[in-house]
Each structure stands twice: as structure tokens, then as C-alpha cells.
Write a protein that holds these residues in place. Structure first.
Motif, PDB file in Angstrom:
ATOM      1  N   GLY A   1       0.860  -1.188   0.000  1.00  0.00           N
ATOM      2  CA  GLY A   1       0.000   0.000   0.000  1.00  0.00           C
ATOM      3  C   GLY A   1       0.890   1.228   0.000  1.00  0.00           C
ATOM      4  N   THR A   2       0.568   2.193  -0.890  1.00  0.00           N
ATOM      5  CA  THR A   2       1.436   3.379  -0.973  1.00  0.00           C
ATOM      6  C   THR A   2       0.609   4.666  -0.930  1.00  0.00           C
ATOM      7  OG1 THR A   2       1.467   3.221  -3.393  1.00  0.00           O
ATOM      8  CG2 THR A   2       3.297   2.206  -2.213  1.00  0.00           C
ATOM      9  N   GLY A   3      -0.317   4.743   0.023  1.00  0.00           N
ATOM     10  CA  GLY A   3      -1.082   5.973   0.246  1.00  0.00           C
ATOM     11  C   GLY A   3      -0.321   6.918   1.171  1.00  0.00           C
ATOM     12  N   GLY A   4      -1.070   7.818   1.796  1.00  0.00           N
ATOM     13  CA  GLY A   4      -0.455   8.851   2.631  1.00  0.00           C
ATOM     14  C   GLY A   4       0.358   8.293   3.787  1.00  0.00           C
ATOM     15  N   ALA A   5      -0.131   7.219   4.411  1.00  0.00           N
ATOM     16  CA  ALA A   5       0.581   6.672   5.582  1.00  0.00           C
ATOM     17  C   ALA A   5       1.941   6.118   5.164  1.00  0.00           C
ATOM     18  CB  ALA A   5      -0.260   5.592   6.249  1.00  0.00           C
ATOM     19  N   THR A   6       1.992   5.462   4.018  1.00  0.00           N
ATOM     20  CA  THR A   6       3.287   4.941   3.554  1.00  0.00           C
ATOM     21  C   THR A   6       4.205   6.087   3.132  1.00  0.00           C
ATOM     22  OG1 THR A   6       2.509   2.752   2.962  1.00  0.00           O
ATOM     23  CG2 THR A   6       4.402   3.570   1.734  1.00  0.00           C
TER      24      THR A   6
ATOM     25  N   VAL B   1       4.594  -2.082  -2.791  1.00  0.00           N
ATOM     26  CA  VAL B   1       3.585  -2.840  -3.533  1.00  0.00           C
ATOM     27  C   VAL B   1       2.288  -2.050  -3.491  1.00  0.00           C
ATOM     28  CG1 VAL B   1       2.407  -5.063  -3.735  1.00  0.00           C
ATOM     29  CG2 VAL B   1       4.665  -4.951  -2.641  1.00  0.00           C
ATOM     30  N   ASN B   2       1.676  -1.848  -4.663  1.00  0.00           N
ATOM     31  CA  ASN B   2       0.390  -1.129  -4.647  1.00  0.00           C
ATOM     32  C   ASN B   2      -0.500  -1.559  -5.804  1.00  0.00           C
ATOM     33  OD1 ASN B   2      -1.140   0.800  -3.151  1.00  0.00           O
ATOM     34  ND2 ASN B   2      -1.009   2.209  -4.886  1.00  0.00           N
ATOM     35  N   ARG B   3      -1.788  -1.636  -5.492  1.00  0.00           N
ATOM     36  CA  ARG B   3      -2.790  -1.978  -6.512  1.00  0.00           C
ATOM     37  C   ARG B   3      -2.626  -1.074  -7.727  1.00  0.00           C
ATOM     38  NH1 ARG B   3      -8.933  -0.783  -4.857  1.00  0.00           N
ATOM     39  NH2 ARG B   3      -8.008   1.284  -4.608  1.00  0.00           N
ATOM     40  N   THR B   4      -2.563   0.229  -7.481  1.00  0.00           N
ATOM     41  CA  THR B   4      -2.309   1.178  -8.569  1.00  0.00           C
ATOM     42  C   THR B   4      -0.793   1.393  -8.604  1.00  0.00           C
ATOM     43  OG1 THR B   4      -4.383   2.215  -7.923  1.00  0.00           O
ATOM     44  CG2 THR B   4      -3.009   3.429  -9.500  1.00  0.00           C
ATOM     45  N   VAL B   5      -0.116   0.615  -9.420  1.00  0.00           N
ATOM     46  CA  VAL B   5       1.346   0.574  -9.322  1.00  0.00           C
ATOM     47  C   VAL B   5       1.977   1.923  -9.662  1.00  0.00           C
ATOM     48  CG1 VAL B   5       1.833  -0.261 -11.666  1.00  0.00           C
ATOM     49  CG2 VAL B   5       3.338  -0.926  -9.768  1.00  0.00           C
ATOM     50  N   GLU B   6       1.281   2.728 -10.478  1.00  0.00           N
ATOM     51  CA  GLU B   6       1.825   4.050 -10.840  1.00  0.00           C
ATOM     52  C   GLU B   6       2.071   4.898  -9.587  1.00  0.00           C
ATOM     53  OE1 GLU B   6      -1.009   2.767 -12.107  1.00  0.00           O
ATOM     54  OE2 GLU B   6      -0.267   2.169 -14.087  1.00  0.00           O
ATOM     55  N   LYS B   7       1.218   4.741  -8.583  1.00  0.00           N
ATOM     56  CA  LYS B   7       1.400   5.534  -7.353  1.00  0.00           C
ATOM     57  C   LYS B   7       2.640   5.074  -6.598  1.00  0.00           C
ATOM     58  CE  LYS B   7      -3.491   6.525  -6.577  1.00  0.00           C
ATOM     59  NZ  LYS B   7      -4.617   6.241  -5.673  1.00  0.00           N
ATOM     60  N   ALA B   8       2.908   3.769  -6.644  1.00  0.00           N
ATOM     61  CA  ALA B   8       4.130   3.256  -6.011  1.00  0.00           C
ATOM     62  C   ALA B   8       5.356   3.802  -6.740  1.00  0.00           C
ATOM     63  CB  ALA B   8       4.130   1.731  -6.042  1.00  0.00           C
TER      64      ALA B   8
ATOM     65  N   ASP C   1       0.279  -4.795  10.677  1.00  0.00           N
ATOM     66  CA  ASP C   1      -0.858  -4.175   9.999  1.00  0.00           C
ATOM     67  C   ASP C   1      -1.081  -2.810  10.644  1.00  0.00           C
ATOM     68  OD1 ASP C   1      -3.337  -3.518   8.845  1.00  0.00           O
ATOM     69  OD2 ASP C   1      -3.827  -5.649   8.635  1.00  0.00           O
ATOM     70  N   MET C   2      -1.114  -1.750   9.833  1.00  0.00           N
ATOM     71  CA  MET C   2      -1.306  -0.408  10.410  1.00  0.00           C
ATOM     72  C   MET C   2      -2.701  -0.221  11.000  1.00  0.00           C
ATOM     73  SD  MET C   2       0.515   2.459   8.078  1.00  0.00           S
ATOM     74  CE  MET C   2       2.232   2.404   7.585  1.00  0.00           C
ATOM     75  N   ILE C   3      -3.634  -1.084  10.626  1.00  0.00           N
ATOM     76  CA  ILE C   3      -4.995  -0.988  11.175  1.00  0.00           C
ATOM     77  C   ILE C   3      -4.946  -1.355  12.665  1.00  0.00           C
ATOM     78  CG2 ILE C   3      -7.324  -1.985  11.015  1.00  0.00           C
ATOM     79  CD1 ILE C   3      -6.825  -2.159   7.946  1.00  0.00           C
TER      80      ILE C   3
ATOM     81  N   ASP D   1      -0.539  -5.400  15.387  1.00  0.00           N
ATOM     82  CA  ASP D   1      -1.484  -4.466  14.768  1.00  0.00           C
ATOM     83  C   ASP D   1      -0.965  -3.030  14.908  1.00  0.00           C
ATOM     84  OD1 ASP D   1      -2.235  -3.410  17.264  1.00  0.00           O
ATOM     85  OD2 ASP D   1      -3.837  -4.880  17.515  1.00  0.00           O
ATOM     86  N   GLY D   2      -1.791  -2.056  14.507  1.00  0.00           N
ATOM     87  CA  GLY D   2      -1.327  -0.667  14.418  1.00  0.00           C
ATOM     88  C   GLY D   2      -1.440   0.155  15.692  1.00  0.00           C
ATOM     89  N   ARG D   3      -1.812  -0.499  16.815  1.00  0.00           N
ATOM     90  CA  ARG D   3      -2.016   0.307  18.029  1.00  0.00           C
ATOM     91  C   ARG D   3      -0.733   0.952  18.530  1.00  0.00           C
ATOM     92  NH1 ARG D   3      -5.458  -3.852  21.519  1.00  0.00           N
ATOM     93  NH2 ARG D   3      -4.187  -5.219  20.214  1.00  0.00           N
TER      94      ARG D   3
END
Ligand code: NAP
Length: 281
Positions: free
Chosen positions: A129-134, A152-159, A223-225, A244-246
Motif C-alpha cells: 500500500g502506498t497511500g499517505g501513511a506509507t 507494492v500497490n494496486r495502482t502501481v503508478e502511485k508506487a 498491519d497499520m490498522i 497491529d497498528g495500536r
């Protein structure tokens, strides 16, 4: 009598946060006369509201979605890692001058150290996952000497975009990018002992964020969750070490607390308050 020191969390919406309980317990433990409140701000009111917070005597605040980027325009000084990450989650008001920081990377660093006994320096890490948290945490990681990152990201362009920014910031760190279905990914994962799950998948309690084939025995899976997701359950069953993410949430708050107060945060008190606040009602 002096008014209490004011702190808060700016976001839209912010009603699900446990930060007031965590910081409130920390202030009480140190005998500080301080409050931490939720400050919901609609995006269209953000620019108007920030100077008002200063006038109202806020000494500092955290920022969450969707305001992490909009904060920059109001800052007098920005920590270089936060600037590179394009993310500020902590602001400290020092005599009317606003200083911005990103503490998520420190939070993840401490959480990995606590759960698995590993350091960033010289390490190899998979960010799934390569959103804001990453973006925020990986920038901290390359700044602190990570040797290799696998994005690794579903939308690889963002990675790919994030990898470019990270390489520019820290040319010595090797950064590679993959779509989850990339045939070369299994080899890259096999060489890296630690996977950090940083997508929002799994919050619904059903979906597995990472295919089970990657969950090999002995691997570290964070897991960040904030709770035990299906991924963590599957990873544990497969013989991985899991967290976990706590702790990440705790330590990003600990860092903010220390930036505001210039005192060592009462970590265990804050941890207990966070655990209690996250209990299902
Ligand atoms: P974000 O910027 O919205 O990024 C979301 C990420 O999830 C992107 O990589 C996105 O991939 C991916 N994603 C979303 N839905 C997906 C799906 N159905 N299949 C595959 N990938 C999917 O969010 P964020 O701020 O980075 O936060 C990510 C997670 O970290 C959230 O669960 C958040 O609660 C958690 N978090 C925890 C802490 C902590 O202190 N523990 C701190 C910050 C964030 P695309 O690019 O392909 O859309």
C-alpha cells in the motif's frame, strides 16, 4: 489563574478518534493543566480557522484527513522529513510561530522495534500500500538509513511516483515497486523479513489485504490498522510474528506530546488509555 493549555485534533470528520483519551491521560499523569479536544473543520473553512485557533490560545494540534496537506500554507517552519513526505500531522505553536512535523514514521519505527526487535538502519521493509501513511513513514525510514524498500500497490503508478521521490531524497536506499500480481514479487518478498500492511483493506473485518502465499513462517507482519485484521489472523496461523497498528498510533502520539511539552511522555499511561478507548462498546 492561568487558562489550561489547549491542544486538539483537526480533521473532517474527527469523531472516531481516541487521541483525546490518550493525550488527556498523559497530561494528567504529568500534572499539566491542559486539554485535548476534537476540532472538526470543514475543508472550505480550514484557511479561516487556523489563525482563529492561534488567537484562541491553542498551543498545538494534530492533523488528520483531509487537512494534512493544507496545513503547509500556514506553517512558519517545517521539519525536512515532513516537507519531503508532504505530510504534517503535528503542529506546535511557539509564540505564534507554527512549526510542523510528521510523527507517523517515528510511531512505526518504535512499533516495529517493540513488536519484533528490529531497527530501521540497514533494514529491508515491504510496504504493501502506498497511500499517505506509507509516504509519511517510508520517508522517515529512508531518512533513518533503511537499506531497501519494496513498495507494492494496486495502482502501481502511485508506487512508482513515491519511489521516485524517495530515491531523490535518499539515493543510497534501494527502492523497488510492484503490482500485487507482478510475477517477480514473490522473489522480492522472499528476501525481505518484514511486511507492513498499509492499505485500508481489512477494516471491514472480512477481506485479506495480502495473499496467504506471502505469509511464510517466521516473517514479521505489521498491519497499520488498529485491531486484529483477517490478515493478522491468517499470518499468525501461518507461523508469522504479528502486530497491529495500536503501538504505531501510540508512539506517533507520544512524539507529538513530547514536541508540545518538552517532557518525556508517560508512555505506559498513554498506552493504557488508548487500549481502554479502543475497547469495543
Ligand atoms: P490512503 O492514503 O487513502 O491510501 C489507501 C491505500 O490503500 C492505497 O495504497 C490504496 O491503493 C489502498 N487500497 C484501498 N482500497 C484497496 C483495495 N480494495 N485493494 C487494494 N488496495 C487498496 O490511506 P492512508 O492514510 O495511507 O492509510 C492506510 C491505512 O493505514 C488505513 O487503514 C489507516 O487507518 C492506517 N493508518 C494507521 C496509522 C496508525 O497510527 N496505526 C496511521 C496512519 C494510517 P490505491 O493507490 O491503488 O488506491
Amino acid at each position: 489563574m492561568a487558562a489550561p493549555l489547549k491542544y486538539g485534533l483537526l480533521g473532517w470528520p474527527v469523531k472516531h478518534s481516541v487521541s483525546p483519551q490518550m493525550h488527556g491521560a498523559g497530561f494528567r499523569a504529568l500534572g499539566l493543566d491542559a486539554t485535548y479536544e476534537l476540532v472538526p473543520i470543514e475543508p472550505e473553512n480550514f484557511d479561516l480557522r487556523i489563525p482563529q485557533l492561534v488567537t484562541e490560545g491553542f498551543r498545538g494540534w494534530n492533523i488528520t484527513i483531509p487537512h494534512k496537506g493544507a496545513m503547509f500554507a500556514h506553517l512558519d517552519q517545517v521539519d525536512p522529513v515532513a516537507r519531503q513526505a508532504e505530510s504534517v500531522n503535528t503542529v506546535c505553536n511557539r509564540d505564534g510561530r507554527l512549526h510542523g512535523y510528521s510523527t507517523d514514521g517515528y510511531g512505526l519505527e518504535r512499533a516495529l522495534s517493540e513488536a519484533f526487535g528490529i531497527d530501521i538502519a540497514g533494514g529491508t521493509f515491504i510496504f504493501w500500500g502506498t497511500g499517505g501513511a506509507t509516504r509519511a513513514t517510508a520517508t522517515h525510514f529512508v531518512h533513518h538509513g533503511a537499506a531497501r524498500l519494496v513498495l507494492v500497490n494496486r495502482t502501481v503508478e502511485k508506487a512508482v511516483t513515491l519511489a521516485g521521490a524517495l530515491r531523490e531524497f535518499a539515493p543510497k536506499c534501494e527502492v523497488s515497486t510492484y503490482a500485487p500480481t507482478d510475477g517477480l514479487l514473490p522473489d522480492a518478498v522472499a528476501e525481505a523479513p518484514t511486511i507492513i500492511q498499509a492499505t485500508s483493506v481489512g477494516m471491514d473485518g472480512e477481506t485479506l489485504a495480502i495473499p496467504t502465499g506471502f505469509l511464510t513462517p517466521g516473517r514479521n507482519v505489521m498491519d497499520m490498522i488498529y485491531r486484529k485484521t483477517p490478515l493478522l489472523q491468517a499470518a499468525e496461523a501461518a507461523g508469522c510474528r504479528v502486530a497491529d497498528g495500536r503501538a504505531m498510533l501510540l508512539y506517533q502520539g507520544v512524539k507529538s506530546f513530547e514536541i508540545w511539552t518538552d517532557q518525556a511522555a508517560p508512555v505506559e499511561v498513554m498506552r493504557q488509555a488508548l487500549e481502554e478507548a479502543l475497547q469495543p462498546r
